[in-house]
Design a protein around this motif. Structure first.
Motif, short mmCIF file in Angstrom:
data_model
loop_
_atom_site.label_atom_id
_atom_site.label_comp_id
_atom_site.label_asym_id
_atom_site.label_seq_id
_atom_site.Cartn_x
_atom_site.Cartn_y
_atom_site.Cartn_z
N CYS A 29 1.00 -0.70 -0.16
CA CYS A 29 0.34 0.27 -0.21
C CYS A 29 0.93 1.20 -0.22
N SER A 31 1.99 4.35 1.32
CA SER A 31 1.73 5.00 2.71
C SER A 31 2.69 6.62 2.87
N CYS A 45 0.64 -4.93 3.20
CA CYS A 45 0.17 -5.47 4.26
C CYS A 45 -0.40 -6.56 4.05
N CYS A 51 -5.88 -1.23 2.19
CA CYS A 51 -4.75 -0.29 1.94
C CYS A 51 -6.26 0.76 2.34
N CYS A 73 -2.06 1.37 5.50
CA CYS A 73 -2.44 0.07 5.84
C CYS A 73 -3.70 0.52 7.04
#
Length: 199
Positions: A29, A31, A45, A51, A73
């Motif tokens: 994901c 971030s 994740c 996500c 996540c």
């Protein structure tokens, strides 16, 4: 089939099922931080989570006052939520929290709901006050999908409080302890409002 053979077959299928269900796929994901996602980082994740992307914008008279964006996540079940409100003092607020379950699915640019200019015939009392749970409302012409009259109470600490009234989407109704703008916990209450009625 002899009983021992049937038992062996049953045991084998149970072991295989247990192995398959214990394998957890993973995916990445995007971030990034609360105050902007220009420098994206990636995290892995578990597929049992998801996500997410969360974006919020507070505007006054069309000018952007505060913008919060976060991607990452979900640590628990992700609950999507999107709403908007137009409050007193020409304050508008847009909120969008989206979930997805695929490789880098939260990577793109996500938007909050934008205020429509099309009147919808609904009028709501509107005001915006800090440090007091009352205000002197004036009638506001609602637009677009903001068809509910909302009251908002926001608390940032035992001292800081926001009280506001105005027009909102139905998805902004009856929120409890939803955190906005990084630290303000809000509760909302909605009611139907007939055209031209301020009470």
């Amino acid at each position: 089939m002899p009983p021992s053979s049937a038992l062996k077959s049953l045991l084998t299928s149970w072991v295989l099922t247990a192995l398959v269900s214990s394998i957890v796929e993973s995916y990445k994901c995007t971030s990034c931080s609360l105050y902007g996602c220009s420098a994206d980082m990636q995290r892995t994740c578990e597929t049992s989570k998801s996500c997410f992307v969360s974006k919020q914008e507070l505007r006054a008279s069309g000018m952007l006052l505060q913008h919060v964006e976060e991607k990452g996540c979900s640590s628990s079940k992700c609950v999507p939520r999107t709403f908007s409100a137009t409050l007193g003092d020409d304050q508008t607020f847009g909120y969008s929290h989206q979930c997805c379950e695929d490789e880098l699915c939260n990577q793109g640019d996500f938007q909050v709901p934008q205020k429509s200019s099309e009147p919808n015939g609904i009028k709501c009392p509107a005001c915006y006050n800090v440090y007091d749970i009352s205000c002197d409302p004036v009638l506001l012409d609602c637009t677009g999908t903001e068809t509910k009259c909302v009251e908002v109470i926001g608390i940032d600490s035992p001292i800081f409080m926001i009280f506001a009234m105005g027009c909102a989407t139905e998805t902004a109704c009856n929120l409890k302890n939803v955190t906005i703008l990084n630290s303000i916990k809000i509760r909302t209450y909605c009611r139907e409002q007939s055209s031209g009625d301020a009470h």
